[in-house]
Design a protein around this motif. Structure first.
Motif, PDB file in Angstrom:
ATOM      1  N   THR A 306       0.824  -1.211   0.000  1.00  0.00           N
ATOM      2  CA  THR A 306       0.000   0.000   0.000  1.00  0.00           C
ATOM      3  C   THR A 306       0.855   1.258   0.000  1.00  0.00           C
ATOM      4  O   THR A 306       1.994   1.261   0.490  1.00  0.00           O
ATOM      5  N   SER A 308       0.032   3.839   1.744  1.00  0.00           N
ATOM      6  CA  SER A 308       0.081   4.301   3.133  1.00  0.00           C
ATOM      7  C   SER A 308       1.290   3.707   3.848  1.00  0.00           C
ATOM      8  O   SER A 308       1.940   4.387   4.667  1.00  0.00           O
ATOM      9  N   GLU A 314      -3.100  10.226   3.259  1.00  0.00           N
ATOM     10  CA  GLU A 314      -4.348   9.986   2.538  1.00  0.00           C
ATOM     11  C   GLU A 314      -4.903  11.268   1.929  1.00  0.00           C
ATOM     12  O   GLU A 314      -5.464  11.255   0.820  1.00  0.00           O
ATOM     13  N   GLU A 315      -4.737  12.391   2.623  1.00  0.00           N
ATOM     14  CA  GLU A 315      -5.290  13.651   2.121  1.00  0.00           C
ATOM     15  C   GLU A 315      -4.593  14.140   0.856  1.00  0.00           C
ATOM     16  O   GLU A 315      -5.050  15.099   0.210  1.00  0.00           O
ATOM     17  N   ILE A 317      -4.262  12.351  -1.877  1.00  0.00           N
ATOM     18  CA  ILE A 317      -4.733  11.617  -3.058  1.00  0.00           C
ATOM     19  C   ILE A 317      -5.246  12.562  -4.140  1.00  0.00           C
ATOM     20  O   ILE A 317      -4.881  12.439  -5.320  1.00  0.00           O
ATOM     21  N   ALA A 345      -6.860   5.497  -4.314  1.00  0.00           N
ATOM     22  CA  ALA A 345      -7.481   5.241  -3.010  1.00  0.00           C
ATOM     23  C   ALA A 345      -7.317   3.782  -2.611  1.00  0.00           C
ATOM     24  O   ALA A 345      -7.029   3.461  -1.447  1.00  0.00           O
ATOM     25  N   TRP A 348      -3.744   3.128  -1.744  1.00  0.00           N
ATOM     26  CA  TRP A 348      -3.383   3.721  -0.447  1.00  0.00           C
ATOM     27  C   TRP A 348      -3.889   2.839   0.710  1.00  0.00           C
ATOM     28  O   TRP A 348      -3.150   2.597   1.670  1.00  0.00           O
ATOM     29  N   ALA A 349      -5.119   2.346   0.583  1.00  0.00           N
ATOM     30  CA  ALA A 349      -5.756   1.707   1.737  1.00  0.00           C
ATOM     31  C   ALA A 349      -5.545   0.204   1.810  1.00  0.00           C
ATOM     32  O   ALA A 349      -5.181  -0.337   2.858  1.00  0.00           O
TER      33      ALA A 349
END
Length: 365
Positions: A306, A308, A314-315, A317, A345, A348-349
């Protein structure tokens, strides 16, 4: 079969490949008539750089061991000052993409000849491409001024390469070959090189993962990395490379690991619009769903899953999406803002969703 129309430009670089090739460094320096050579590396490769300095003997002017990832311009300026003070007439870069990137940046500004000695599978040594970072933005350009005059591939220098670096840089190389398969300027030769590169790397990386010092597997991986770099050097990359450069330049994410996280997502986005590449990858992975097969392959190699985990907030993206779609560039599927945001997204997650039994790719692993 209808004969395709295409053009191909061969890049003027000399390659010396084989175990123990580093011993030929003095010979290659003499061939280029170098008298005062600056050896470039990262801090972590200083010991190897000093060994290279010893090989060059009186023709070595000094070592600059401050290369870092993404080739920031301030480091290049520091290296330029060192090169000028030492009155060097050539550069030897030893290491991975960071050292080779700095060498290229110096060559762009000075036109000094380069000999590069790769110790990872990044593949950038085989290209006329330079990516530099300035003010948190990575700018990429092509120029034959940055193409090394000589590449020394010595597989023995990859023995002892940390496993995480081996696996991540191998995925970096695979990304070059994958995107070459659907590049707008691909041709029969680049298709053949890309397929051979991927076949070598798909076979070699699990072998290295299981037996770190397997010289045959390491040779096969280095061969695949070179072919992948050759593909990168003469074709135009698409969405995957744009995303990786944006994330690396803007947020300082590790280059090779970012490739590993995103490549399956980029394939999943593009393959419906790249039927020839899709067929080739089905054949290579022995799986009707190459994107998922690649994700399973990456998972087995213990690579990050990921964004992350790599440190991307996350902000960020939406900012990455803005930068990705801000300038047009070739890609088999049109750049769709919503779909790219969904891609990022998920990357990332959760990483690439592995919802089915791992079965078809077992034959290759």
């Amino acid at each position: 079969m209808k004969t395709p129309s295409f053009q191909y430009e061969s890049l003027p670089s000399r390659v010396v490949f084989g175990a123990g090739a580093i011993a030929r460094l003095p010979e290659e320096a003499a061939r280029l008539r170098l008298q005062r050579v600056l050896v470039v590396s990262t801090a972590g490769q200083r010991k190897l750089a000093e060994q290279v300095e010893g090989l060059l003997g009186s023709h070595a002017a000094g070592v600059f061991a401050n290369a870092v990832m993404h080739t920031p311009c301030e480091v290049t300026e520091s290296a330029l000052a060192r090169a000028a003070a030492l009155r060097v007439d050539g550069i030897v870069a030893v290491g991975g993409g960071s050292a080779i990137g700095l060498s290229k940046a110096l060559a762009l500004r000075t036109d000094l000849p380069q000999i590069v000695v790769p110790t990872t599978y990044a593949g950038s040594e085989a290209t006329p491409i330079l990516g530099e970072t300035m003010a948190n933005e990575k700018i990429t350009q092509r120029s034959e001024k940055v193409l090394p005059e000589t590449i020394l591939y010595d597989v023995e220098l990859t023995i002892g390469l940390p496993m995480a670096v081996s696996m991540a840089s191998g995925l970096n190389a695979m990304a070059h070959a994958v995107e070459a398969l659907y590049a707008p300027d691909r041709n029969p030769l680049t298709n053949a090189m890309a397929e051979a590169a991927l076949d070598a790397l798909i076979g070699a990386l699990p072998e290295i993962h299981d037996r770190a010092n397997d010289i045959d597997a390491r040779t096969k991986a280095l061969w695949g990395a070179w072919l992948s770099g050759c593909c990168l050097g003469v074709t135009t990359m698409g969405l995957h490379h744009k995303l990786c450069h944006t994330l690396g330049g803007t947020f300082g994410l590790p280059h090779a690991e970012t490739h590993a996280v995103l490549l399956a997502h980029a394939l999943d986005y593009n393959l419906s619009c790249a039927p020839e590449a899709h067929r080739t990858l089905i054949r290579l992975f022995m799986d009707m769903d190459p994107a998922r097969a690649l994700a399973e392959f990456i998972s087995r190699l213990g690579l990050p899953k990921t964004l992350s985990a790599l440190g991307m907030p996350e902000e960020a993206i939406d900012r990455v999406v803005d930068l990705t779609v801000s300038k047009p560039y070739p890609n088999p599927r049109p750049l769709e803002r919503g779909a790219i945001r969904n891609l990022l997204a998920q990357a990332w997650a959760d990483g690439f969703p592995l919802k089915r039994a791992m079965k078809d790719t077992n034959a290759r692993l």
